[in-house]
Scaffold this active site. Structure first.
Site, PDB file in Angstrom:
ATOM      1  CB  SER A  22     -10.226 -36.594  19.856  1.00  0.00           C
ATOM      2  OG  SER A  22     -10.808 -35.456  20.403  1.00  0.00           O
ATOM      3  CE1 TYR A 182     -19.929 -26.021  15.643  1.00  0.00           C
ATOM      4  CE2 TYR A 182     -18.521 -27.453  16.939  1.00  0.00           C
ATOM      5  CZ  TYR A 182     -18.791 -26.780  15.768  1.00  0.00           C
ATOM      6  OH  TYR A 182     -17.905 -26.841  14.716  1.00  0.00           O
ATOM      7  NE  ARG A 325      -4.715 -31.516  14.944  1.00  0.00           N
ATOM      8  CZ  ARG A 325      -4.319 -30.307  15.327  1.00  0.00           C
ATOM      9  NH1 ARG A 325      -4.082 -29.376  14.415  1.00  0.00           N
ATOM     10  NH2 ARG A 325      -4.169 -30.026  16.611  1.00  0.00           N
TER      11      ARG A 325
HETATM   12  C1  LIG Z   1     -10.921 -33.615  11.087  1.00  0.00           C
HETATM   13  C2  LIG Z   1     -11.303 -33.122  12.459  1.00  0.00           C
HETATM   14  C3  LIG Z   1     -12.626 -33.109  12.845  1.00  0.00           C
HETATM   15  C4  LIG Z   1     -12.986 -32.705  14.146  1.00  0.00           C
HETATM   16  N1  LIG Z   1     -14.301 -32.817  14.543  1.00  0.00           N
HETATM   17  C5  LIG Z   1     -14.605 -32.655  15.861  1.00  0.00           C
HETATM   18  C6  LIG Z   1     -15.873 -33.020  16.365  1.00  0.00           C
HETATM   19  O1  LIG Z   1     -16.729 -33.560  15.649  1.00  0.00           O
HETATM   20  N2  LIG Z   1     -16.126 -32.796  17.676  1.00  0.00           N
HETATM   21  C7  LIG Z   1     -15.188 -32.244  18.519  1.00  0.00           C
HETATM   22  O2  LIG Z   1     -15.463 -32.041  19.691  1.00  0.00           O
HETATM   23  N3  LIG Z   1     -13.964 -31.925  18.054  1.00  0.00           N
HETATM   24  C8  LIG Z   1     -13.647 -32.152  16.786  1.00  0.00           C
HETATM   25  N4  LIG Z   1     -12.380 -31.917  16.337  1.00  0.00           N
HETATM   26  C9  LIG Z   1     -11.376 -31.472  17.309  1.00  0.00           C
HETATM   27  C10 LIG Z   1     -10.611 -32.686  17.856  1.00  0.00           C
HETATM   28  O3  LIG Z   1     -11.460 -33.609  18.513  1.00  0.00           O
HETATM   29  C11 LIG Z   1      -9.502 -32.229  18.810  1.00  0.00           C
HETATM   30  O4  LIG Z   1     -10.085 -31.621  19.930  1.00  0.00           O
HETATM   31  C12 LIG Z   1      -8.526 -31.262  18.143  1.00  0.00           C
HETATM   32  O5  LIG Z   1      -8.199 -31.672  16.827  1.00  0.00           O
HETATM   33  C13 LIG Z   1      -7.223 -31.159  18.920  1.00  0.00           C
HETATM   34  O6  LIG Z   1      -6.660 -32.436  19.093  1.00  0.00           O
HETATM   35  P1  LIG Z   1      -5.420 -32.957  18.187  1.00  0.00           P
HETATM   36  O7  LIG Z   1      -4.309 -31.974  18.379  1.00  0.00           O
HETATM   37  O8  LIG Z   1      -5.119 -34.318  18.773  1.00  0.00           O
HETATM   38  O9  LIG Z   1      -5.862 -33.021  16.772  1.00  0.00           O
HETATM   39  C14 LIG Z   1     -11.998 -32.265  15.041  1.00  0.00           C
HETATM   40  C15 LIG Z   1     -10.670 -32.240  14.629  1.00  0.00           C
HETATM   41  C16 LIG Z   1     -10.303 -32.684  13.365  1.00  0.00           C
HETATM   42  C17 LIG Z   1      -8.847 -32.692  12.983  1.00  0.00           C
END
Ligand SMILES: Cc1cc2nc3c(=O)[nH]c(=O)nc-3n(C[C@H](O)[C@H](O)[C@H](O)COP(=O)(O)O)c2cc1C
Length: 369
Positions: A22, A182, A325
């Site tokens: 992601s 956004y 993550r």
């Molecule tokens: C360090 C970090 C940076 C992120 N930056 C973005 C991003 O640039 N674009 C986006 O759509 N989501 C971003 N997210 C959200 C993740 O893509 C994801 O949707 C969110 O963390 C939930 O997924 P997870 O539980 O697998 O972490 C970010 C998340 C983290 C942890």
């Protein structure tokens, strides 16, 4: 074979499995340009075993960065650096890269997480962001300038130009960032769009900007690659965007020829409670969009284990999973997931001696004992 490790076709792009890394902001660029950090970050995740690695939100314009050190794709220099990054990684592995093209709208010009919170003043490298109206996200965010029709046209053109650059760089997938409060989400959510023109008011008017960008980019992005949008499943509050709205938007995006949607949620307004620590808390949104539109759908959010991911796919709730993550925690996540599900994983030969079938310590390393 598990469903997670079965191939999937997204438009013209065939992925070896249904796992996406992601997008994750790294706040480590200089004037939008990729740095050594991006080489190690994206190179390491390309060896995760995932089917595709999607870059962080990559801004189509200088004023569209969330924070000053965000990655960008609005200049020849940005394009040349990302081209050589992809070439370098593809010299040792064939994992395709996607780029998330983004514009932060009124949530731009804010500090990166480890530098505090709130607006970055122009004296410190900040700028005046743009939004659907001149209302800020909250009192700590910068005051945006309301976009006029000329500004809307300029941003549409910036998305097109960035998509053309992404193609030239060697990206195989473009994900348009239409979520997390956004710019595109700010236009389609009734909580943030109080415009009185053709871009505000009714559902049709609020989704107009997102659809125009989808159509514009579709016209230049090759059919042999994949094009999708990250959309919001819910604003999680009364009077906000709903799962039913997400279904309507996804159906319109499908009609525009997009190859997939990734359904996430939240971020458009402050002080809203989101059950973000519950496993798979956004899966029901993806399941509804997939069932009611048939567009290939990615689910994201608190998907942590291989068996959880497999269950989401096997129960028909999504076609792919995106992990953020869990991939930072374990940049070999998909290699380990394959072993957990009894599938073959494509280890790079340099690392093969750490695979389950060669290393007696593998199961102890996984169990943590
Ligand atoms: C360090 C970090 C940076 C992120 N930056 C973005 C991003 O640039 N674009 C986006 O759509 N989501 C971003 N997210 C959200 C993740 O893509 C994801 O949707 C969110 O963390 C939930 O997924 P997870 O539980 O697998 O972490 C970010 C998340 C983290 C942890």
């Amino acid at each position: 074979m598990s469903l997670l490790f079965s191939p999937i076709q997204l438009g013209g792009l065939r992925l070896r499995n249904r796992i996406a890394v992601s997008p994750m902001c790294q706040y480590s660029a200089v004037d939008g340009a990729a740095q050594p950090w991006h080489w190690q970050h994206l190179g390491s995740l390309a060896l995760s075993g995932a089917g595709v690695v999607i870059t962080e939100a990559t801004s189509v314009a200088s004023e569209g960065r969330i924070s000053p050190p965000d990655l960008g794709l609005w200049s020849d220099e940005h394009q040349a650096l990302l081209t050589s990054l992809i070439e370098d990684v593809h010299s040792y592995c064939d994992t395709p890269f996607g780029v998330q093209l983004a514009h932060a709208g009124r949530k731009a010009s804010t500090a990166r997480p480890w530098d505090g919170v709130g607006a970055v003043a122009p004296a410190n490298g900040g700028w005046t962001p743009v939004g659907p109206t001149d209302e800020p996200f909250d009192e700590t965010y910068p005051l945006p300038a309301a976009l006029d029709l000329e500004g809307i046209t300029r941003i549409r053109a910036a998305f097109v130009k960035a998509a053309e650059r992404a193609d030239a760089c060697g990206f195989d997938l473009v994900e348009l960032h239409g979520a997390h409060g956004y710019l595109l989400h700010e236009f389609y959510s009734p909580l943030s769009n109080h415009r009185a023109d053709d871009y505000g008011g009714s559902f049709e008017n609020r989704v107009r900007f997102a659809l125009e960008i989808a159509r514009d980019v579709r016209a230049v992005w090759p059919r042999s690659k994949a094009l999708g949008m990250r959309i919001t499943g819910s604003d999680w509050t009364e009077g906000g965007w709903t799962p039913e709205d997400a279904v309507r938007l996804a159906a319109l995006l499908k009609a525009e020829g997009l190859d997939y949607v990734c359904v996430t949620s939240g971020g458009v307004a402050p002080k809203i409670r989101i059950p973000g620590s519950e496993p798979g808390y956004q899966v029901p949104f993806a399941a509804k969009v997939k069932a009611e539109t048939g567009i290939p759908t990615m689910s994201v959010g608190m998907i942590v284990t291989a068996h959880q991911a497999e269950e989401i796919l096997a129960s028909g709730k999504a076609d792919m999973v995106a992990l953020a993550r869990a991939m930072l925690d374990d940049p070999r996540w998909a290699l380990h997931a394959a072993a957990a599900l009894g599938d073959e994983a494509a280890y790079p030969p340099q690392y093969e001696r750490a695979a389950a079938k060669y290393w007696p310590g593998y199961s102890r390393a996984r169990s943590g004992d």
